[in-house]
Write an enzyme that holds these catalytic residues in place. Sequence first.
Site, short mmCIF file in Angstrom:
data_model
loop_
_atom_site.label_atom_id
_atom_site.label_comp_id
_atom_site.label_asym_id
_atom_site.label_seq_id
_atom_site.Cartn_x
_atom_site.Cartn_y
_atom_site.Cartn_z
N ASP A 145 -2.83 0.75 1.53
CA ASP A 145 -2.44 2.35 2.25
C ASP A 145 -0.59 2.04 1.26
OD1 ASP A 145 -1.31 3.75 4.22
OD2 ASP A 145 -1.73 3.03 6.09
N TYR A 187 0.25 -6.42 12.94
CA TYR A 187 0.03 -6.07 13.34
C TYR A 187 0.38 -4.86 12.45
CZ TYR A 187 -2.58 -1.61 12.76
OH TYR A 187 -3.46 -0.53 13.00
N LYS A 234 -5.30 -1.79 10.10
CA LYS A 234 -6.80 -2.50 10.42
C LYS A 234 -6.87 -3.01 8.02
CE LYS A 234 -8.36 -3.60 13.37
NZ LYS A 234 -9.38 -5.23 13.66
#
Length: 366
Positions: free
Chosen positions: A11, A228, A231
Amino acid sequence: MKITLSVIKADVGGYVGHSSTHPEVLAKAQELLEKAKNDGLLVDFHVTRCGDDLQLIMIHQQGENNDRIHKMAWDTFMECTQVAKKLKLHGAGQDMLADAFSGNVKGMGPGVAEMEFNERESEPVVIFMADKTSAGAWNKPLYKIFADPFNTIGLVIAENMHNGFSFELHDVKKAKKIVLNAPEDIYDMLVFMGAPSRFAVKAVRHRDTGEIVSVSSTQRLSHIAGRYVGKDDPVCIVRCQGQFPAVGEVLEPFTHPHLVAGWMRGSHHGPLMPCPVAQANPSRFDGPPRVIALGFQLANGKLIGPRDMFDDPAFDHARAQSNQIADYMRAHGPFEPHRLHLEEMEYTTLPAVMKKLGSRFEEIKD
Ligand code: F6R
Ligand code: MG
Ligand code: MG
């Protein structure tokens, strides 16, 4: 002909928010891979995207974990990040966790699934790519494809796969692996595979021949980065037909939109919706999680295709069911099991709230 199929994804920036990929990012990747093909590094390639994830599907003859291929993929993502930055796309460069390339993209942010094999007389492959979920999302479909005769009748009536398949399972938290065999180990296997937040199927092999049949990306970005950063949004390659399950047996498990982790803020469970590439733009509550499937026939390393395998009304029912499940899950709001278990959430205010309110907790004495 011995070839390597590498799917490397990242991403590098979302358009709009985390919902999709900008055409200029795709065009830049196309341009750079075209160059790598002209330079002779790649035999062939296909650039696509699933949600906000840029997917580089590449055929070459450099083998797995090859530093030239990985560097070229890394450089492509870096240049695409520049495009994303220019357009101020959301989270530009979010998966590019290292400042400089160090020989292999594994552990640096991008997801990788690679397999080297001898191309058969007919070599159909299906590449699954998912957004808003993690590698354990493949566990259930892979079990169905390679171990469940109610899904894959070939396990029962095709002599060339009757001895079953072996599963390489990775403990993604402890960085350990184990190989278990279907059918005799299935009860033990399901103890692990049924816990997809911790165990993910890395590879599946045909037991009679030892041939590789499926490989998934199992990187857990949150564990790599220690915090984080998104995902994993995993990919999975499956070779089909002949001694392997038929294309239809490989796609069949996705008629059941099973619940996976990764929806909204990487902190919710939702149904995995199978859809064509054009519909892989998770927008409702940043979801629900999507999976696309591109099918190719390989011809001397050339990617003949893709066929957009979920672009079929036979998956309409699964999409409608996904929407029903999404409504049902959303109605739980901030409650489990829609929201992930406290320890599994990618976003959490727990430490801050505990710090603020910890002193107000009293012992329960009676
Ligand atoms: C889920 C996902 C999104 C984001 C959410 C918040 O995997 O990518 O749901 O977590 O949109 O994103 P930020 O923190 O970038 O505003
Ligand atoms: Mg994103
Ligand atoms: Mg994504």
